[in-house]
Design an enzyme around this catalytic site. Structure first.
Site: not given
Ligand code: UFG
Length: 321
Positions: A116, A140, A144
């Site tokens: 990841s 997490y 990894k």
């Molecule tokens: N977000 C919102 N509203 C929501 C959900 C998410 O604004 O309801 C934002 C988050 O704050 C983030 C972006 O959308 O800025 C993406 O969020 P995700 O949860 O879809 O994905 P992440 O970037 O947090 O997570 C991804 C992978 C993980 C990994 C991570 C590394 O899904 O497995 O990147 O930082 F660990």
């Protein structure tokens, strides 16, 4: 090749399983079905087992005798890893060690591991290449990173061949195979925004004061079918005693507001949202450099975000929304 796909009932594992079959490989699935789905599985060779259950693993390896493993099975929700780190170390590290041991016993020396972008933590520069410092900021990401290090230690000692694939933000679906992302509760942005728009229930934008072009987080959204293609390429290029890590992303940074605009455009209606506070542990910007995967795997991310959005809409509509 005979390939055992752990986590083959999950989102990326199930799509990659189809891609492996299309590429002429024989697959079996090993999954504990804690988050995977029966409907996502193909073929008759399905082993219901937890990674930490050596007897279950040995039964699967004895029956299928895989030549390679694609290892997707993991706990993968960042906030849950903060709340319950022991579970994450147990499944993602201890379980993965058991898997390696089961592989060793049957002489299976090839593994493609789902890593990841979380291994990098908050990056010092963007885009991120594989040489960037690794300081994961949550359990997490640390699990990894730990297992990547295990693979690198075992490689010379055991003649293991491995590829660690560091996904950025996996998205999209494969409606042609009736496969996609269904998780309750959903935590990933794209399906949340699409579902919110289809059901006309607002979602929350998590943070609007980041140092980015519109104040919301920049992420690198990569289509699951492109990821599946990278896995097949990585598998077919494994060489005894060699190992490598590859970033897999689209190399394009997209803000949350830009995701909202793109979903609105595809669905032809406004996306209901409200602005909210930052979510803990979110770096402002995560964008991949995939030069290494391009050069060594001959891989190119092909599907633009709009196509990923359309595939998710089609998949969700086929399941009744
Ligand atoms: N977000 C919102 N509203 C929501 C959900 C998410 O604004 O309801 C934002 C988050 O704050 C983030 C972006 O959308 O800025 C993406 O969020 P995700 O949860 O879809 O994905 P992440 O970037 O947090 O997570 C991804 C992978 C993980 C990994 C991570 C590394 O899904 O497995 O990147 O930082 F660990």
């Amino acid at each position: 090749m005979r390939v055992l796909v752990t986590g083959g009932a999950g989102f990326i594992g199930s799509v990659t399983g189809r891609a492996l079959r299309l590429a002429g490989h024989e697959i079996a699935i090993l999954d504990d079905f804690s988050t995977g789905h029966d409907w996502a599985c193909i073929g008759k060779q399905i082993f219901r087992a937890d990674l930490r259950d050596r007897a279950g693993l040995d039964a699967a390896f004895g029956a299928f005798r895989p030549e390679a493993v694609m290892h997707f099975a993991a706990k993968a929700v960042v906030p849950e890893s903060v709340a319950n780190p022991g579970l994450y170390y147990d499944v993602n590290v201890v379980g993965s060690l058991r898997l390696l041991e089961a592989m060793r016993l049957v002489g299976c020396r090839k593994i493609v591991f789902s890593s990841s972008a979380a291994v990098y933590g908050t990056p010092e520069k963007s885009p991120i290449d594989e040489q960037a410092p690794q300081h994961p900021i949550n359990p997490y990401g640390r699990t990894k990173k730990h297992f990547e290090e295990v693979l690198e230690d075992v490689r010379p000692a055991d003649g293991l061949a491995y590829a660690s694939l560091r996904y950025f933000n996996a998205c999209g679906a494969a409606p042609e195979w009736h496969l996609g992302e269904i998780r309750e509760p959903e935590t990933h942005l794209l399906p949340i925004v699409i579902r919110a728009t289809m059901k006309n229930q607002p979602f929350t934008v998590c943070g609007t004061d980041y140092e980015t072009r519109d104040g919301t987080c920049v992420r690198d959204y990569v289509d699951v079918r492109d990821l599946a293609d990278a896995h097949v390429r990585a598998l077919e290029r494994l060489r005894p005693g060699q190992g490598a890590a590859y970033n897999l992303g689209s190399e394009l940074g997209t803000t949350v507001r830009e995701v909202v605009a793109a979903v609105g455009k595809v669905l032809g209606k406004p996306v209901p949202f409200r602005d909210g506070p930052r979510r803990a542990g979110d770096p402002a910007t995560l964008v991949a450099s995939c030069a290494k995967a391009r050069a060594e795997l001959g891989w190119t991310p092909r599907r633009p975000l709009e196509e990923s959005i359309r595939s998710v809409v089609e998949f969700l509509q086929s399941r009744g929304g």
